[in-house]
Design an enzyme around this catalytic site. Structure first.
Site, PDB file in Angstrom:
ATOM      1  N   LYS A  35     -46.241 -31.810 -11.723  1.00  0.00           N
ATOM      2  CA  LYS A  35     -47.819 -31.826 -11.684  1.00  0.00           C
ATOM      3  C   LYS A  35     -48.548 -33.066 -12.195  1.00  0.00           C
ATOM      4  O   LYS A  35     -47.808 -33.860 -12.621  1.00  0.00           O
ATOM      5  CB  LYS A  35     -48.116 -30.652 -12.853  1.00  0.00           C
ATOM      6  CG  LYS A  35     -47.704 -31.091 -14.157  1.00  0.00           C
ATOM      7  CD  LYS A  35     -47.882 -29.736 -15.059  1.00  0.00           C
ATOM      8  CE  LYS A  35     -47.311 -30.112 -16.447  1.00  0.00           C
ATOM      9  NZ  LYS A  35     -46.757 -28.717 -17.220  1.00  0.00           N
ATOM     10  N   TYR A 252     -66.056 -55.101 -29.595  1.00  0.00           N
ATOM     11  CA  TYR A 252     -67.302 -54.135 -29.851  1.00  0.00           C
ATOM     12  C   TYR A 252     -66.873 -53.428 -31.202  1.00  0.00           C
ATOM     13  O   TYR A 252     -65.828 -53.162 -31.671  1.00  0.00           O
ATOM     14  CB  TYR A 252     -67.184 -53.164 -28.892  1.00  0.00           C
ATOM     15  CG  TYR A 252     -67.492 -53.401 -27.466  1.00  0.00           C
ATOM     16  CD1 TYR A 252     -68.810 -53.834 -27.031  1.00  0.00           C
ATOM     17  CD2 TYR A 252     -66.770 -53.239 -26.270  1.00  0.00           C
ATOM     18  CE1 TYR A 252     -69.321 -54.135 -26.027  1.00  0.00           C
ATOM     19  CE2 TYR A 252     -66.892 -53.524 -25.002  1.00  0.00           C
ATOM     20  CZ  TYR A 252     -68.446 -54.059 -24.860  1.00  0.00           C
ATOM     21  OH  TYR A 252     -68.456 -54.420 -23.431  1.00  0.00           O
TER      22      TYR A 252
END
Ligand SMILES: *Cc1c(COP(=O)(O)O)cnc(C)c1O
Length: 354
Positions: A35, A252
């Site tokens: 999957k 940041y």
């Protein structure tokens, strides 16, 4: 040069990990769980490398049809089953198998006109409370399916919530076995963790996912100890270097501040490539094969590596984010997530090299 990030997928590792699963569960058939694009490794690529598997399990019916059309003859199971009547027609037309996890899916079967054409896997909820019928409800569902005109075969399945943890599988296994005892049909219970740790769960079909990609399902046992090889290695390079003075800040939010002069490398890999933004300063990373750490906040396209103890490293140095030499589990742990999420999150923009 192109932007240097690449995901290296190693088909030999996938094959070898499948052999590990076979050795651990010699009496069961192996349904390789592919999957989410083969846990981020690429659906067709993974199916080809794992073509010795007895079956494949996934969610998307178009992917399942594609595998059939590419010549895969194994059992192909839809883990969430059919969503509508068109799906059932495709299931029958392409000889797929589908999970039945809810009453509404039995109603879909009732409305389906075909005869004796569907292989169904009845999902029993043994305590995880995600998909499936409780043992009480499952008895009635079983009764309906056993005499259902559209059904060709039935397999009983369940899924464990704690096979990788200390809690283990004793309780749900007992519930499932009590329920399944009267029925003479195939059974499937085990994910990777149960396959490796609990032979009593092997039944007729095991359903390994994670281990096939070379990651350990257990916090306290490494993939290497289990004989597994990483199938995905995420690599990039340093594209810039900054010389910091004491007190300089990085990235940041200025989450990292240099205590003393040091060098840092800017790595061409960020959260838009699938690297977890929440990986804190200190997350392990390899530069030129040497272990070091990330610093500051991961940005969209770049992150920072500490080069203070790697004087020879510089622009062009190779960087391994996870994979060979740096287990994805370790990065996942540092980022407070699981290796599944990191592998699945590999972004489409990252070129894959086999
Ligand atoms: C994802 C999944 C698996 C595989 O689990 P792993 O922990 O990756 O081995 C098996 N069964 C079901 C129903 C799943 O959803």
């Amino acid at each position: 040069m192109p932007r240097p990030i690449q995901a290296h997928i190693n088909p030999n590792a996938l094959e070898s990990n499948l052999r590990v699963a076979r050795r651990a569960a010699p009496s069961a058939r192996i349904m390789a769980v592919i999957k989410a694009e083969g846990y981020g490794h690429g659906l067709t690529r993974v199916a080809e490398a794992l073509s010795a598997a007895d079956g494949f399990a996934l969610l998307d019916i178009q992917d399942a049809v594609r595998l059939r059309e590419n010549g895969f003859r194994q059992t192909i199971l839809l883990l969430e089953g059919a969503f509508n009547a068109e799906d059932l027609a495709l299931v029958a037309g392409h000889d797929l198998a589908c999970v039945i996890h809810s009453a509404w899916q039995i109603a879909l079967l009732d409305a389906y006109p075909g005869k004796s054409s569907l292989d169904v896997w009845l999902k029993v909820n043994s305590g995880m409370n995600r998909l499936g019928f409780t043992p009480q409800q499952a008895a009635q569902a079983m009764e309906q399916l056993c005499r259902h005109r559209a059904v060709r075969s039935i397999t009983l399945m369940t899924h464990f919530a704690n096979a990788d943890e200390a809690r283990g599988i004793a309780e749900p296994l007992a519930l499932f076995n009590d329920f399944a005892a009267p029925y003479r049909v195939a059974r499937s219970l085990a994910n990777s963790a149960a396959l490796l740790r609990y032979p009593e769960t092997h039944g007729d079909w095991v359903r390994p996912g994670l281990m096939l990609y070379g990651a350990s399902p257990f916090a306290e046992v490494s993939a290497q100890q289990l004989g597994l090889q990483p199938a995905m290695t995420l690599r990039s390079r340093i594209i810039a270097v900054q010389e910091l003075r004491a007190g300089d800040e990085v990235g940041y939010g200025a989450l990292f501040r240099a205590e003393h002069p040091m060098r840092i490398g800017i790595v061409a890999c960020g959260y838009a490539d699938g690297y977890p933004r929440h990986a804190p300063s200190g997350t392990p990373v390899l530069v030129d094969g040497q272990r070091t750490q990330t610093l500051g906040r991961v940005s969209m396209d770049m992150l920072y590596a500490d080069l203070s103890r790697l004087p020879q490293a510089g622009v062009g140095s190779s960087v391994t984010l996870w994979g060979e030499g740096l287990p994805v589990e370790e990065v996942a742990r540092a980022a407070e997530t699981v290796s599944y999420e990191l592998m699945c999150a590999l972004a489409a923009r990252v070129p894959v090299v086999v």
